[in-house]
Scaffold this motif. Structure first.
Motif, PDB file in Angstrom:
ATOM      1  N   HIS A 153       1.129  -1.244   0.085  1.00 20.09           N
ATOM      2  CA  HIS A 153      -0.333  -0.182  -0.249  1.00 20.09           C
ATOM      3  C   HIS A 153       0.695   1.137   0.348  1.00 20.09           C
ATOM      4  O   HIS A 153       1.497   1.565   0.497  1.00 20.09           O
ATOM      5  CB  HIS A 153      -0.884  -0.068   1.338  1.00 20.09           C
ATOM      6  CG  HIS A 153      -2.167   0.867   1.123  1.00 20.09           C
ATOM      7  ND1 HIS A 153      -3.090   0.946   0.316  1.00 20.09           N
ATOM      8  CD2 HIS A 153      -1.705   2.397   1.712  1.00 20.09           C
ATOM      9  CE1 HIS A 153      -3.648   2.321   1.090  1.00 20.09           C
ATOM     10  NE2 HIS A 153      -2.690   2.886   1.804  1.00 20.09           N
ATOM     11  N   ASP A 167      -8.542   8.236 -13.241  1.00 20.47           N
ATOM     12  CA  ASP A 167      -9.373   7.123 -12.291  1.00 20.47           C
ATOM     13  C   ASP A 167      -8.578   6.352 -11.520  1.00 20.47           C
ATOM     14  O   ASP A 167      -7.340   6.309 -12.235  1.00 20.47           O
ATOM     15  CB  ASP A 167     -10.496   7.175 -12.345  1.00 20.47           C
ATOM     16  CG  ASP A 167     -11.454   9.080 -12.629  1.00 20.47           C
ATOM     17  OD1 ASP A 167     -11.174   9.762 -12.204  1.00 20.47           O
ATOM     18  OD2 ASP A 167     -12.453   8.149 -13.479  1.00 20.47           O
ATOM     19  N   TYR A 168      -9.282   5.951 -10.532  1.00 24.86           N
ATOM     20  CA  TYR A 168      -8.191   5.032  -9.849  1.00 24.86           C
ATOM     21  C   TYR A 168      -7.465   3.435 -11.303  1.00 24.86           C
ATOM     22  O   TYR A 168      -8.939   3.252 -12.380  1.00 24.86           O
ATOM     23  CB  TYR A 168      -8.505   3.571  -9.033  1.00 24.86           C
ATOM     24  CG  TYR A 168      -8.651   4.776  -7.340  1.00 24.86           C
ATOM     25  CD1 TYR A 168      -7.908   4.450  -6.767  1.00 24.86           C
ATOM     26  CD2 TYR A 168      -9.544   5.555  -7.434  1.00 24.86           C
ATOM     27  CE1 TYR A 168      -7.703   5.225  -5.448  1.00 24.86           C
ATOM     28  CE2 TYR A 168      -9.508   6.136  -6.157  1.00 24.86           C
ATOM     29  CZ  TYR A 168      -8.705   6.318  -5.032  1.00 24.86           C
ATOM     30  OH  TYR A 168      -8.123   6.625  -3.964  1.00 24.86           O
ATOM     31  N   GLU A 169      -6.932   2.686 -11.650  1.00 28.36           N
ATOM     32  CA  GLU A 169      -6.904   1.848 -12.382  1.00 28.36           C
ATOM     33  C   GLU A 169      -6.139   0.360 -11.707  1.00 28.36           C
ATOM     34  O   GLU A 169      -5.931   0.210 -11.063  1.00 28.36           O
ATOM     35  CB  GLU A 169      -6.312   1.922 -13.544  1.00 28.36           C
ATOM     36  CG  GLU A 169      -6.637   3.337 -14.657  1.00 28.36           C
ATOM     37  CD  GLU A 169      -4.557   3.923 -15.188  1.00 28.36           C
ATOM     38  OE1 GLU A 169      -4.497   3.797 -16.162  1.00 28.36           O
ATOM     39  OE2 GLU A 169      -3.863   4.201 -14.666  1.00 28.36           O
ATOM     40  N   ASN A 170      -7.115  -0.711 -12.414  1.00 25.91           N
ATOM     41  CA  ASN A 170      -6.816  -1.880 -12.057  1.00 25.91           C
ATOM     42  C   ASN A 170      -5.118  -1.978 -12.376  1.00 25.91           C
ATOM     43  O   ASN A 170      -4.935  -2.115 -13.461  1.00 25.91           O
ATOM     44  CB  ASN A 170      -7.684  -2.981 -12.662  1.00 25.91           C
ATOM     45  CG  ASN A 170      -7.023  -4.311 -11.896  1.00 25.91           C
ATOM     46  OD1 ASN A 170      -6.475  -5.248 -12.090  1.00 25.91           O
ATOM     47  ND2 ASN A 170      -8.357  -4.618 -11.203  1.00 25.91           N
ATOM     48  N   LEU A 171      -4.674  -2.931 -11.389  1.00 26.35           N
ATOM     49  CA  LEU A 171      -2.598  -3.196 -11.511  1.00 26.35           C
ATOM     50  C   LEU A 171      -2.683  -4.543 -12.285  1.00 26.35           C
ATOM     51  O   LEU A 171      -1.597  -3.786 -13.789  1.00 26.35           O
ATOM     52  CB  LEU A 171      -2.916  -3.555  -9.977  1.00 26.35           C
ATOM     53  CG  LEU A 171      -0.984  -4.308 -10.592  1.00 26.35           C
ATOM     54  CD1 LEU A 171      -0.758  -2.373 -10.180  1.00 26.35           C
ATOM     55  CD2 LEU A 171      -0.847  -4.853  -9.090  1.00 26.35           C
ATOM     56  N   ARG A 195       2.406   7.013 -10.814  1.00 22.85           N
ATOM     57  CA  ARG A 195       1.412   6.420  -9.958  1.00 22.85           C
ATOM     58  C   ARG A 195       1.594   5.012  -8.779  1.00 22.85           C
ATOM     59  O   ARG A 195       3.373   4.766  -8.029  1.00 22.85           O
ATOM     60  CB  ARG A 195       0.973   5.207 -11.164  1.00 22.85           C
ATOM     61  CG  ARG A 195      -0.225   6.677 -12.448  1.00 22.85           C
ATOM     62  CD  ARG A 195      -0.557   5.509 -13.425  1.00 22.85           C
ATOM     63  NE  ARG A 195       1.084   6.632 -14.172  1.00 22.85           N
ATOM     64  CZ  ARG A 195       0.829   5.815 -15.679  1.00 22.85           C
ATOM     65  NH1 ARG A 195      -0.017   5.395 -15.806  1.00 22.85           N
ATOM     66  NH2 ARG A 195       1.431   6.360 -16.635  1.00 22.85           N
ATOM     67  N   ASP A 199      -3.939  -0.916  -2.041  1.00 24.48           N
ATOM     68  CA  ASP A 199      -5.240  -1.563  -1.880  1.00 24.48           C
ATOM     69  C   ASP A 199      -4.216  -2.643  -2.678  1.00 24.48           C
ATOM     70  O   ASP A 199      -5.724  -3.423  -2.999  1.00 24.48           O
ATOM     71  CB  ASP A 199      -6.249  -1.018  -1.770  1.00 24.48           C
ATOM     72  CG  ASP A 199      -7.465  -0.401  -0.541  1.00 24.48           C
ATOM     73  OD1 ASP A 199      -6.257  -0.368   0.468  1.00 24.48           O
ATOM     74  OD2 ASP A 199      -7.973   0.530  -1.665  1.00 24.48           O
ATOM     75  N   TYR A 202      -4.755  -1.769  -6.981  1.00 23.96           N
ATOM     76  CA  TYR A 202      -5.488   0.140  -7.895  1.00 23.96           C
ATOM     77  C   TYR A 202      -3.917   0.344  -7.992  1.00 23.96           C
ATOM     78  O   TYR A 202      -3.458   0.277  -7.043  1.00 23.96           O
ATOM     79  CB  TYR A 202      -6.461   0.426  -6.999  1.00 23.96           C
ATOM     80  CG  TYR A 202      -7.607  -1.218  -6.969  1.00 23.96           C
ATOM     81  CD1 TYR A 202      -8.508  -1.042  -7.670  1.00 23.96           C
ATOM     82  CD2 TYR A 202      -7.937  -1.402  -5.902  1.00 23.96           C
ATOM     83  CE1 TYR A 202      -9.559  -1.573  -7.824  1.00 23.96           C
ATOM     84  CE2 TYR A 202      -9.486  -2.043  -5.892  1.00 23.96           C
ATOM     85  CZ  TYR A 202     -10.176  -2.298  -7.170  1.00 23.96           C
ATOM     86  OH  TYR A 202     -10.881  -3.285  -7.298  1.00 23.96           O
ATOM     87  N   TYR A 204      -2.866   4.310  -8.299  1.00 26.75           N
ATOM     88  CA  TYR A 204      -3.682   5.554  -7.841  1.00 26.75           C
ATOM     89  C   TYR A 204      -3.265   7.039  -8.080  1.00 26.75           C
ATOM     90  O   TYR A 204      -1.181   6.668  -7.718  1.00 26.75           O
ATOM     91  CB  TYR A 204      -3.343   5.516  -6.612  1.00 26.75           C
ATOM     92  CG  TYR A 204      -4.528   7.274  -6.162  1.00 26.75           C
ATOM     93  CD1 TYR A 204      -6.040   7.874  -6.154  1.00 26.75           C
ATOM     94  CD2 TYR A 204      -3.461   7.630  -5.304  1.00 26.75           C
ATOM     95  CE1 TYR A 204      -6.174   8.889  -5.938  1.00 26.75           C
ATOM     96  CE2 TYR A 204      -3.891   8.796  -5.253  1.00 26.75           C
ATOM     97  CZ  TYR A 204      -5.086   9.785  -4.642  1.00 26.75           C
ATOM     98  OH  TYR A 204      -5.118  10.848  -4.792  1.00 26.75           O
TER      99      TYR A 204
END
Length: 238
Positions: A153, A167-171, A195, A199, A202, A204
């Protein structure tokens, strides 16, 4: 009287011619015999040369096959040694067969360093570079699984900075993305966004100047077979 002399002279000349012819025949016979012997020697040498070439070719083919077998055996041995070392390192991280430096985590073919200190994105990149490594790039699902297993994190990643956040992006959607950083440590604007992981799965965006932890990665060294065998003597046997 003159006729006898002439006859005698002719007889003598004929006799000389015959002797010359005989001598020539003898010389010719010797030359022929010598040539025949030399020809036989030449044929034998040619045959020997051809046989030698065949033997050399067969030996080369044999050596090539042996070389291929040795290569296959080395690969198999290296694979077994790596798997065994991985299991030993799970039980004893400081085991001497571990191909990663101390405090680095071994996963797959790479070594990972999870920093304990906080730095800007640029300084994080420099710290990784100083360790002959780079900020973490997500190249395959194995790396994603490693990140999930570490519950990471707020760690900087090796994604190129950009001017505008998203916006948040999936890894997992970033696997092999062209956005992964290719090394450029020029000064970043205070308004550039970099970036990091949020969590576990994701990505950020945050200001590149914000201090965060970071993840360095580099290729693991090959596992040395002898490093596994040393000090692995069963108890009671010396």
């Amino acid at each position: 009287m003159s006729e006898e002399v002439t006859y005698a002279d002719l007889k003598f000349q004929d006799s000389s011619k015959i002797e010359n012819i005989q001598e020539f025949d003898q010389v010719g016979t010797k030359v022929y015999t010598t040539s025949k012997i030399e020809m036989e020697k030449l044929k034998k040498l040619q045959y020997f040369k051809e046989e030698l070439q065949k033997n050399v070719s067969l030996q080369l083919m044999h050596n090539m096959n042996n070389s291929k077998n040795i290569t296959k055996l080395s690969i198999t041995l290296q694979t077994i040694a790596t798997k065994l070392c991985y299991e030993l390192s799970r039980k004893k991280p400081e085991h001497q067969c571990n191909p990663c430096p101390k405090e680095w985590i071994w996963h797959g073919n790479s070594c990972y360093l999870l920093s304990k200190d906080f730095k800007t994105w640029q300084n994080s990149d420099k710290m990784c570079s100083a360790n002959n490594a780079s900020l973490l790039k997500i190249k395959d699902k194995s790396v994603v699984e490693f990140i999930k297993s570490q519950n990471l994190h707020n760690y900087w990643l090796g994604l190129s900075p950009r001017k505008d956040p998203t916006d948040y992006e999936n890894l997992e959607k970033k696997i092999m993305s062209p956005d992964w950083f290719t090394r450029n440590t020029n000064d970043r604007s205070d308004r550039m966004y970099c970036r990091n992981i949020i969590d576990k799965i994701y990505i950020y965006y945050d200001y590149c100047t914000t201090p965060k932890k970071y993840i360095c990665e580099k290729l693991a060294n090959p596992v040395r077979t002898e490093s596994i065998l040393m000090n692995e003597v069963p108890a009671g046997r010396i």
